[in-house]
Scaffold this active site. Structure first.
Site, PDB file in Angstrom:
ATOM      1  N   LYS A  77       1.551  19.272 -85.109  1.00 57.20           N
ATOM      2  CA  LYS A  77       3.006  19.142 -85.126  1.00 57.20           C
ATOM      3  C   LYS A  77       3.356  17.720 -85.560  1.00 57.20           C
ATOM      4  O   LYS A  77       2.480  16.882 -85.773  1.00 57.20           O
ATOM      5  CB  LYS A  77       3.613  19.406 -83.733  1.00 57.20           C
ATOM      6  CG  LYS A  77       3.218  20.712 -83.077  1.00 57.20           C
ATOM      7  CD  LYS A  77       3.844  21.928 -83.730  1.00 57.20           C
ATOM      8  CE  LYS A  77       3.427  23.210 -83.016  1.00 57.20           C
ATOM      9  NZ  LYS A  77       3.937  24.432 -83.690  1.00 57.20           N
TER      10      LYS A  77
ATOM     11  N   SER B 184      -0.647  28.825 -89.056  1.00 59.18           N
ATOM     12  CA  SER B 184       0.686  29.386 -88.838  1.00 59.18           C
ATOM     13  C   SER B 184       1.709  28.659 -89.699  1.00 59.18           C
ATOM     14  O   SER B 184       1.414  27.643 -90.336  1.00 59.18           O
ATOM     15  CB  SER B 184       1.080  29.269 -87.354  1.00 59.18           C
ATOM     16  OG  SER B 184       1.410  27.923 -87.039  1.00 59.18           O
TER      17      SER B 184
ATOM     18  N   SER C 298       8.880  27.414 -84.561  1.00 58.53           N
ATOM     19  CA  SER C 298       7.813  26.576 -84.031  1.00 58.53           C
ATOM     20  C   SER C 298       7.936  26.516 -82.518  1.00 58.53           C
ATOM     21  O   SER C 298       8.987  26.147 -81.979  1.00 58.53           O
ATOM     22  CB  SER C 298       7.901  25.163 -84.612  1.00 58.53           C
ATOM     23  OG  SER C 298       6.997  24.292 -83.961  1.00 58.53           O
TER      24      SER C 298
END
Length: 262
Positions: free
Chosen positions: A124, A67, A227
């Site tokens: 992340k 992503s 996000s």
């Protein structure tokens, strides 16, 4: 799919076949006899499968970025390597830490098992450490009451599309990195879940303020308005840590990205 478990099972099965062949059946076969199929397709694969299992479990594991939540640092299609021992040695499959090494630092790009579905791996950036108070208010980040300075950079163009995001540079710990925001995106956090320790967070129209509980981490994507991260689904427990991302080893759409991240 739990690939670690599959590798573990294959290692055990082929290891048993290998041991049976070496210590028993090989001695019973004539010197010029052909190998049976269970040896050719089972025991002979044991060293290779064991090597892959050890490398993937204790040293380095490859991941593909699915992503755009970490744009501009990582792009969709990047293949990255994750250091599995940076934060300690863990037993494969069980993910239980047996040797403690380094703790995650602010600014690290970390792979972890998604708290709401541990079968999924997420990536992340570490923003908040245990005990930190992280505030993301009006799209401004502060940690323990100290604003994190952000320097303006030229707008970021997403691929070949005529779509631009505001781009900034900031420094978390010893790590300087870029991040994006979209001017037309709201400041409030959308789609907030009822996660463990949610009482540690205060939400309003301007954003969120969270106190990171012991043994947990607050994670955010660099593409901050695109996000879904700790702002929405909560904190990452220490036991969910997989490793530290450090290297892009392939991108079929852009070979120039190889080695572009560390």
């Amino acid at each position: 799919m739990n690939f670690a478990l599959i590798l573990f099972v294959l290692s055990v099965v082929t290891g048993i076949l290998y041991a049976l062949d070496v210590f028993k059946f090989r001695k019973l076969r004539a010197a010029d006899a052909a190998q049976p199929l269970w040896v050719a397709w089972g025991a002979d694969f044991f060293p290779v499968i064991l090597l892959v299992f050890v490398l993937r479990s204790f040293l380095f594991e490859p991941f593909k970025i699915p992503s755009g939540s970490m744009i501009p640092t990582l792009l969709v299609g990047d293949f990255i390597l994750v250091n599995k021992f940076t934060y300690g040695i863990r037993l494969p499959v069980l993910n239980t830490k047996i040797i403690a090494l380094n703790a995650p630092k602010r600014g690290d790009v970390m792979v972890f098992r998604y708290p709401e579905d541990p079968s999924l791996d997420y990536i992340k950036r570490v923003v908040g450490l245990p005990g930190d108070t992280v505030a993301y208010v009006n799209k401004k980040l502060s940690i323990n009451g100290n604003p994190v300075p952000a320097q303006n950079l030229p707008d970021y163009q997403h691929g070949e599309r005529l779509y631009y995001s505001q781009q900034f540079s900031e420094k978390l710990g010893e790590t300087e990195h870029r991040f994006l925001t979209d001017a037309d995106a709201p400041a409030y956090i959308q789609g907030v879940d009822f996660f463990p320790h949610r009482e540690n967070c205060t939400y309003n129209a301007s954003g969120v303020i969270c106190k990171v509980p012991p043994g947990h981490y607050f994670m955010m994507g660099d593409n901050r308005d695109n996000s879904r991260d700790s702002r929405a689904w909560g904190f990452v427990p220490e036991q969910n840590i997989v490793g530290k991302a450090f290297f892009i080893w392939l991108n079929f759409n852009d070979f120039g990205r190889i080695g572009a991240f560390k």
